[in-house]
Design a protein around this motif. Sequence first.
Motif, short mmCIF file in Angstrom:
data_model
loop_
_atom_site.label_atom_id
_atom_site.label_comp_id
_atom_site.label_asym_id
_atom_site.label_seq_id
_atom_site.Cartn_x
_atom_site.Cartn_y
_atom_site.Cartn_z
N GLU A 117 130.25 19.99 43.62
CA GLU A 117 129.61 20.28 42.34
C GLU A 117 128.28 21.00 42.50
N ARG A 135 133.86 32.37 42.84
CA ARG A 135 132.78 31.71 42.10
C ARG A 135 133.33 31.21 40.78
N ASP A 136 132.53 30.42 40.11
CA ASP A 136 132.95 29.88 38.82
C ASP A 136 132.95 30.94 37.73
N ASP A 137 132.35 32.11 38.02
CA ASP A 137 132.21 33.14 36.99
C ASP A 137 132.87 34.47 37.38
N ARG A 141 138.04 32.43 39.73
CA ARG A 141 137.58 31.14 39.23
C ARG A 141 138.63 30.05 39.41
N PHE A 144 138.38 28.78 42.84
CA PHE A 144 137.13 28.05 43.00
C PHE A 144 137.26 26.63 42.45
N ARG A 145 137.88 26.50 41.29
CA ARG A 145 138.00 25.17 40.67
C ARG A 145 139.08 24.31 41.33
N TRP A 357 137.53 18.96 37.47
CA TRP A 357 138.04 19.65 38.65
C TRP A 357 139.53 19.32 38.73
#
Length: 449
Positions: A117, A135-137, A141, A144-145, A357
Amino acid sequence: MSAHQGAVEQIRRSYAEIPEDATPRLAKATSNLFRFRDTGKAAKLSARDLDEVISVDPVTMTAEVQGMTTYEHLVDATLPYGLMPYVVPQLKTITLGGAVTGLGIESTSFRDGLPHESVEELEILTGDGRVIVARDDNEHRDLFRAFPNSYGTLGYALRIKIRLKPVQPYVKLTHIRFSEADKCMLAMQEICESMRHDGEQVDFVDGVFFGPGELYITVGRFAERAPYTSDYTGMRIYYQSIQKRSRDWLTVRDYLWRWDTDWFWCSRAFGVQQPLVRSLMPRKWMRSDVYRRLVALDRKYGVVARVDRWRDQPVQESVIQDVETPIDRGAEFLSFFHDKVGMTPVWICPLKASSAWPLYPLEPGKLYVNFGFWGMVPLPRGQFDGYYNRLIETAVHDLDGHKSLYSTSFYAREQFWTLYNGDAYWPVKREYDPSGRLLDLYDKCVRGR
């Protein structure tokens, strides 16, 4: 960074050279997994050049770290700047890549969640041989998650950008005793939600169950100064101090590794807690990775099992697990565990995820409590290996809990994918490993292929 790029190119080429009929296996200098499997036709993928801290930026409070870097190495690089990772798993040789893809937990988890996190960016070698930055953006994504709890079945972390937080030089510890599990869980919940105890801010919370009438919550807070500091890297043993004193002081580094010297309490299995043995054993050998190698050797050669047979002792089952339940069901789990398994001590650690997640579906904002137990238990007559672990799996999920996958698991396939969100896993698996070069999560964590 240029050295890192060279290491990335080397592992990418090495991966491409692995035959299609061989399962890639990441060769690591250390491991904290407890799935001792025959790797069969697996091909080892070297990660020897991916174990460095690339940079620490004290202004942005971030670090760029290679995936096989141990937390011990990272902490040594960040503490001189007065910084540390938000969550530092308890054992020195846990790697950042391992903690992110396999989860990790520590006494800051009641506030800061799990290690992934605080990750901002992941560079990943995917199952189809690409090197991508997730990345989360950005467009990756979903990967990443889904990376947390994927255990290397979606790819390998090559580089991780992680946020850091300020520290102070010392940690003040207060050990609070309870004689009833339900009152202990209620007090832990109140401390975690208020983030205060006895009028002071709380920075760390964990605890130990020594038996039904003896439980402790340990709360810690940073301090600029200390009247003294204790040393638990020699003759004195940290977990035993919890029962003997209500107040203690440690340097921040010694606090982070307080459990490592004795692998929590598991060093007693090797006689290391006997004063004579301890006095003769070099300090550099009193660490979790040394004990882990001894366990691996025993699994390979069956020394303990042979001695038990010679002594006409019952066959023992390895019960090495971390599980969590909602904190309001924690006392129920401890009652079950004591009645049916009977192993002590048990580590207690609260945690709260800040967001969802998908492969480890903790409810965001909900307080859970993790229970860690690691040892051998004699099997009842007529029972076979897996008896206790199956009982624990059933109890955990009856209590709306979860089980980490770093050790043995016995789930049926359909149940497993329900518990660990196959609906989210498989679209990501097909996108980044369409030919299935890497094992899927069930085959790796349950079938042990």
